[in-house]
Design a protein around this motif. Structure first.
Motif, PDB file in Angstrom:
ATOM      1  N   SER A 112       0.834  -1.199   0.000  1.00 40.86           N
ATOM      2  CA  SER A 112       0.000   0.000   0.000  1.00 40.86           C
ATOM      3  C   SER A 112       0.867   1.247   0.000  1.00 40.86           C
ATOM      4  N   GLN A 113       1.964   1.232   0.802  1.00 43.76           N
ATOM      5  CA  GLN A 113       2.864   2.370   0.814  1.00 43.76           C
ATOM      6  C   GLN A 113       3.480   2.601  -0.559  1.00 43.76           C
ATOM      7  N   LYS A 114       3.846   1.516  -1.225  1.00 46.68           N
ATOM      8  CA  LYS A 114       4.406   1.652  -2.580  1.00 46.68           C
ATOM      9  C   LYS A 114       3.377   2.229  -3.539  1.00 46.68           C
ATOM     10  N   CYS A 115       2.132   1.819  -3.386  1.00 49.57           N
ATOM     11  CA  CYS A 115       1.064   2.333  -4.252  1.00 49.57           C
ATOM     12  C   CYS A 115       0.933   3.841  -4.097  1.00 49.57           C
ATOM     13  N   TYR A 116       0.912   4.324  -2.842  1.00 48.88           N
ATOM     14  CA  TYR A 116       0.740   5.751  -2.607  1.00 48.88           C
ATOM     15  C   TYR A 116       1.958   6.536  -3.070  1.00 48.88           C
ATOM     16  N   LYS A 117       3.160   5.994  -2.877  1.00 44.48           N
ATOM     17  CA  LYS A 117       4.353   6.667  -3.376  1.00 44.48           C
ATOM     18  C   LYS A 117       4.295   6.823  -4.897  1.00 44.48           C
ATOM     19  N   LEU A 118       3.876   5.765  -5.566  1.00 49.27           N
ATOM     20  CA  LEU A 118       3.756   5.825  -7.019  1.00 49.27           C
ATOM     21  C   LEU A 118       2.744   6.885  -7.443  1.00 49.27           C
ATOM     22  N   TYR A 119       1.654   6.977  -6.704  1.00 47.65           N
ATOM     23  CA  TYR A 119       0.602   7.932  -7.040  1.00 47.65           C
ATOM     24  C   TYR A 119       1.103   9.367  -6.900  1.00 47.65           C
ATOM     25  N   PHE A 120       1.793   9.677  -5.789  1.00 44.68           N
ATOM     26  CA  PHE A 120       2.258  11.038  -5.568  1.00 44.68           C
ATOM     27  C   PHE A 120       3.399  11.408  -6.505  1.00 44.68           C
ATOM     28  N   LEU A 121       4.239  10.431  -6.832  1.00 47.71           N
ATOM     29  CA  LEU A 121       5.270  10.700  -7.836  1.00 47.71           C
ATOM     30  C   LEU A 121       4.657  11.032  -9.183  1.00 47.71           C
ATOM     31  N   SER A 122       3.565  10.359  -9.522  1.00 48.16           N
ATOM     32  CA  SER A 122       2.865  10.635 -10.774  1.00 48.16           C
ATOM     33  C   SER A 122       2.293  12.047 -10.763  1.00 48.16           C
ATOM     34  N   LEU A 123       1.714  12.467  -9.617  1.00 51.16           N
ATOM     35  CA  LEU A 123       1.179  13.822  -9.508  1.00 51.16           C
ATOM     36  C   LEU A 123       2.286  14.858  -9.697  1.00 51.16           C
ATOM     37  N   LEU A 128      -2.170  19.518 -20.653  1.00 47.37           N
ATOM     38  CA  LEU A 128      -3.250  19.371 -19.677  1.00 47.37           C
ATOM     39  C   LEU A 128      -4.105  18.143 -19.976  1.00 47.37           C
ATOM     40  N   THR A 129      -4.430  17.934 -21.261  1.00 49.87           N
ATOM     41  CA  THR A 129      -5.242  16.770 -21.639  1.00 49.87           C
ATOM     42  C   THR A 129      -4.520  15.467 -21.337  1.00 49.87           C
ATOM     43  N   VAL A 130      -3.251  15.388 -21.750  1.00 45.34           N
ATOM     44  CA  VAL A 130      -2.479  14.172 -21.514  1.00 45.34           C
ATOM     45  C   VAL A 130      -2.319  13.900 -20.020  1.00 45.34           C
ATOM     46  N   CYS A 131      -2.076  14.958 -19.266  1.00 42.74           N
ATOM     47  CA  CYS A 131      -1.871  14.782 -17.832  1.00 42.74           C
ATOM     48  C   CYS A 131      -3.141  14.337 -17.124  1.00 42.74           C
ATOM     49  N   LEU A 132      -4.272  14.861 -17.548  1.00 41.95           N
ATOM     50  CA  LEU A 132      -5.533  14.441 -16.938  1.00 41.95           C
ATOM     51  C   LEU A 132      -5.794  12.958 -17.199  1.00 41.95           C
ATOM     52  N   ALA A 150      -5.801   7.360 -15.204  1.00 45.29           N
ATOM     53  CA  ALA A 150      -5.330   5.977 -15.351  1.00 45.29           C
ATOM     54  C   ALA A 150      -4.509   5.544 -14.131  1.00 45.29           C
ATOM     55  N   THR A 151      -3.641   6.457 -13.657  1.00 46.73           N
ATOM     56  CA  THR A 151      -2.826   6.130 -12.484  1.00 46.73           C
ATOM     57  C   THR A 151      -3.691   5.887 -11.257  1.00 46.73           C
ATOM     58  N   PHE A 152      -4.693   6.742 -11.101  1.00 46.46           N
ATOM     59  CA  PHE A 152      -5.587   6.601  -9.940  1.00 46.46           C
ATOM     60  C   PHE A 152      -6.335   5.264  -9.984  1.00 46.46           C
ATOM     61  N   VAL A 153      -6.826   4.885 -11.186  1.00 48.13           N
ATOM     62  CA  VAL A 153      -7.568   3.629 -11.320  1.00 48.13           C
ATOM     63  C   VAL A 153      -6.675   2.435 -10.982  1.00 48.13           C
ATOM     64  N   VAL A 154      -5.436   2.431 -11.512  1.00 47.60           N
ATOM     65  CA  VAL A 154      -4.517   1.316 -11.258  1.00 47.60           C
ATOM     66  C   VAL A 154      -4.179   1.218  -9.774  1.00 47.60           C
ATOM     67  N   VAL A 155      -3.837   2.366  -9.178  1.00 46.48           N
ATOM     68  CA  VAL A 155      -3.484   2.367  -7.758  1.00 46.48           C
ATOM     69  C   VAL A 155      -4.657   1.930  -6.900  1.00 46.48           C
ATOM     70  N   TYR A 156      -5.844   2.408  -7.257  1.00 44.52           N
ATOM     71  CA  TYR A 156      -7.037   2.059  -6.473  1.00 44.52           C
ATOM     72  C   TYR A 156      -7.294   0.553  -6.508  1.00 44.52           C
ATOM     73  N   HIS A 157      -7.228  -0.027  -7.722  1.00 41.93           N
ATOM     74  CA  HIS A 157      -7.528  -1.458  -7.848  1.00 41.93           C
ATOM     75  C   HIS A 157      -6.480  -2.315  -7.145  1.00 41.93           C
ATOM     76  N   ARG A 158      -5.221  -1.914  -7.208  1.00 41.99           N
ATOM     77  CA  ARG A 158      -4.184  -2.692  -6.532  1.00 41.99           C
ATOM     78  C   ARG A 158      -4.352  -2.622  -5.015  1.00 41.99           C
ATOM     79  N   CYS A 159      -4.612  -1.444  -4.516  1.00 40.28           N
ATOM     80  CA  CYS A 159      -4.821  -1.312  -3.074  1.00 40.28           C
ATOM     81  C   CYS A 159      -6.084  -2.045  -2.638  1.00 40.28           C
ATOM     82  N   ARG A 160      -7.106  -2.007  -3.482  1.00 41.42           N
ATOM     83  CA  ARG A 160      -8.342  -2.713  -3.158  1.00 41.42           C
ATOM     84  C   ARG A 160      -8.110  -4.213  -3.101  1.00 41.42           C
TER      85      ARG A 160
END
Length: 517
Positions: free
Chosen positions: A6-17, A148-152, A157-167
């Motif tokens: 879970s910690q790795k998931c959140y680190k990946l998410y914030f690095l993506s942001l 902006l479009t690409v980043c959104l 996509a990053t949020f969906v992947v992180v969410y499903h892995r943590c779930r």
């Protein structure tokens, strides 16, 4: 482990942001350029100024109203800093229409080449576009929109992947909690044998839900044997020793068949290996097929005979107990919850285990067949394995066995059991002398004979393991030798039944115990 993931998931998410905002707010950088200036503020006398990074050169034409109501054009040139807002200052003023400004970044003194003119229309004074080859529109706005479009999209996509892995990790933790709750089916302090004795009484092992619980709590200790089916391990459960037979995934049919037979009603017997549980364990990258049974420190009869010389009593106890186990398999118990007759089909010293009290138990039912008396049919395994070549009866080597007649399989078992008796008897001490432990037909064939080799020796030459002359002078070995001869008779119908053999050995054993020491 789940918390670490879970910690790795959140680190990946914030690095993506961080990466997204970095792309979003860092615009295209340009190098500094020299511009023509007039008037020049804070510059040298050479009439030029130098922009800072991401600045621009500009040129402006404006109309100034004189006292006699006449208009005069006024030109200015200079450097424009990025913080002064080049995006807006470099565009015409649509309200006043009294001033036109253009900017450029395409090289030194580029603002001298800008063509500044007013439109002829009184209502819409706009500057005339410069030559397309000279004017290059700034890509800043387009870059921002695309980024902006690409980043959104990337963020979603990053949020969906992180969410499903943590779930998924949360679900695994919940499943582990559920598995722990299953411990309620196994009260603390209960042993395996007490639980089996307190179960349904069918003799088919533990209830299925308890089997799965035990299988998940097994801790493998060391490998104690390998074979064509897989590997056997010594294992621990709550401090108790158990044996775990781990099948190769290619031997799933053998695992299923053996599990099915061990769970037969009323199969449990002192001289048949005690079944505890069966389960399929998935480890992510591979699947393990577990068959959990009682553990016997002495190992197989084959290993035991290589390490121990026997006296007459020990020899008869081993032979009689093994015959009791095979006889229980062969017999059919009638009743509402009766037991079908079962033939082993792979009787040999390596498939018989020696218990701590010096008795034997029959193991390895992967090739066994059942007789269904209601339909008068033989339930034979679907796998293609055959028995061990060295122990095959003549009718099996010649392929003349009647597969539709169940007694044929029991008679083949008796031939193999006669060879096991010969192995046991060889290790009996006679006048201080004992023979080495050997496999049947060791003097006639190699260590790994083919079916053709065995067929030649057993069926064509009609040879049998040699009976030492010393046995004739020892009462019990002489009788045992005659029993062997009746077991491996070339005619299947003339062989002893296992029940008859068991009773005979029992009488011999009783006579030995009653005789004076």
């Amino acid at each position: 482990m789940a918390d670490l993931w879970s910690q790795k998931c959140y680190k990946l998410y914030f690095l993506s942001l961080f990466y997204v905002f970095h792309l979003l707010f860092i615009t295209e950088e340009t190098v500094a350029v020299r511009c023509y200036c007039d008037p020049c503020h804070h510059s040298n006398t050479n009439g030029t100024c130098e922009t800072v990074t991401d600045g621009a050169c500009y040129a402006t034409i404006s109309l100034t109203l004189l006292s006699d109501n006449e208009e005069q054009e006024r030109h200015t040139w200079g450097c424009l800093a990025p913080h002064e807002g080049t995006l807006f200052q470099c565009e015409p003023l649509p309200v006043l229409h009294r001033e036109v400004t253009q900017c450029c970044k395409e090289g030194d003194l580029c603002n001298l080449n800008l063509n500044l003119t007013f439109a002829e229309s009184d209502n819409a004074s706009k500057y005339e576009d410069p030559d397309p080859e000279q004017r290059k529109e700034s890509p800043t706005l387009m870059v921002l929109l695309i980024s902006l479009t690409v980043c959104l999209v990337f963020l979603i996509a990053t949020f969906v992947v992180v969410y499903h892995r943590c779930r998924r990790q949360q679900l695994k933790r919940k499943q582990l909690l559920v598995d722990c709750e299953h411990e309620t089916f196994i009260p603390p302090g209960n042993t395996l044998h007490s639980m089996i004795d307190e179960s349904s009484g069918s003799g088919s092992g533990l209830p299925l839900i308890v089997q799965r619980t035990i299988a998940k709590q097994i801790s493998l200790v060391r490998s104690i044997g390998k074979g064509r089916f897989g590997e056997v391990w010594k294992a621990k459960w709550r401090g108790e020793n158990v044996a775990v037979k781990i099948f190769f995934t290619t031997q799933e049919q053998s695992w299923f068949r053996e599990t099915e037979l061990y769970q037969t009603v009323l199969l449990r017997h002192d001289n048949i290996l005690g079944f505890i549980a069966a389960d399929i364990k998935g480890t992510g990258s591979w699947t393990q097929l577990y068959l959990i049974t009682d553990y016997h420190e002495n190992g197989s009869l084959y290993d035991y005979l290589h390490l121990h010389a026997l006296d007459t009593s020990e020899m008869l106890i081993l032979a009689h107990s093994a015959a009791c186990g095979l006889s229980h398999l062969h017999v059919e118990i009638a009743g509402t919850r009766g037991k079908p007759a079962i033939a082993h089909r792979d009787v040999k010293s390596k498939n018989i285990l020696v218990r701590s009290n010096g008795t034997c138990c029959i193991a390895d039912l992967g090739l066994a067949v059942r007789y269904v008396s209601e339909t008068n049919k033989v339930d034979i395994a679907s796998n293609t394995r055959c028995g061990t070549k060295r122990y095959m009866a003549p009718e099996l080597l010649q392929e003349t066995l009647n597969e539709n007649h169940f007694d044929s399989y029991k008679q083949a078992d008796m031939y193999s059991f006669g060879l096991v008796l010969w192995e046991i008897a060889r290790r009996c001490v006679i006048n201080g002398v004992v023979f080495d432990a050997e496999l049947p037909y060791y003097e006639f064939v190699s260590s790994d004979p083919s079916i053709e080799d065995m067929k030649k020796v057993v069926c064509v030459q009609k040879l049998r393991p040699s009976i030492p002359e010393e046995w004739a002078n020892q009462e019990y070995l002489n009788i045992t030798g005659k029993l062997m001869g009746e077991c491996w008779n070339p005619s299947p119908a003339a062989r002893l039944t296992c029940l008859r053999l068991k009773k005979t050995l029992c009488k011999i054993l009783d006579g030995l115990e009653e005789s004076p020491k």
